[in-house]
Design an enzyme around this catalytic site. Structure first.
Site, PDB file in Angstrom:
ATOM      1  CB  ALA A  47       4.481  10.079 -15.881  1.00 31.85           C
ATOM      2  CB  CYS A  48       1.253   6.445 -18.092  1.00 30.95           C
ATOM      3  SG  CYS A  48      -0.102   6.751 -17.058  1.00 30.95           S
ATOM      4  CD  GLU A  49      -3.709   9.993 -18.702  1.00 30.58           C
ATOM      5  OE1 GLU A  49      -3.585  11.084 -17.897  1.00 30.58           O
ATOM      6  OE2 GLU A  49      -4.742   9.051 -18.728  1.00 30.58           O
TER       7      GLU A  49
END
Length: 129
Positions: free
Chosen positions: A72-74
């Site tokens: 999700a952070c990418e």
């Protein structure tokens, strides 16, 4: 409350994976095995050997299925997942794995549909290869 939600997500994930199995798909679920008890039941990270991630993502998007590559952070990145690389997976697998996320309103029927759409896309890619 979390135990109830966690149980529901686990049931939906299990149903989804059973549908992929019935379709005869070859896939690897990251984080399974010894790490299964430490992963979120609402997130599945899957690799389909022979399927390039961007191609799979495009086919799924065309069918209206929203999945992503990496964590999700990418989101939006085409780079290989640093998390999967750190876990020891190779560059190809780390860059071609999809993340399927479940939400509070996700239904069993939606998971059935998602599995069918993914199976169709994976088979289409493998036939072209």
């Amino acid at each position: 409350e979390y135990n109830t939600a966690g149980k529901r997500y686990t049931e939906l994930s299990d149903r989804f994976l059973a549908n992929l199995d019935r379709e005869g798909l070859n896939y690897r679920r990251h984080g399974s095995g010894g790490l299964a008890e430490r992963q979120l039941p609402s997130i599945l990270n899957l690799y389909f050997p022979g399927c390039e991630g961007q191609t799979l993502l495009l086919l799924l998007d065309r069918k209206g299925l929203a999945v992503s590559l990496g964590s999700a952070c990418e989101a939006g990145s085409s780079e290989a997942s640093h998390v999967l690389l750190a876990m020891g997976y190779g560059e190809e697998e780390a860059s071609s794995s999809i993340r399927v996320s479940l939400g509070q309103s996700t239904t069993a029927e939606e998971m059935d549909d998602a599995a069918a759409i993914i199976a169709e896309a994976v088979k289409k890619i493998l036939v072209r290869s």
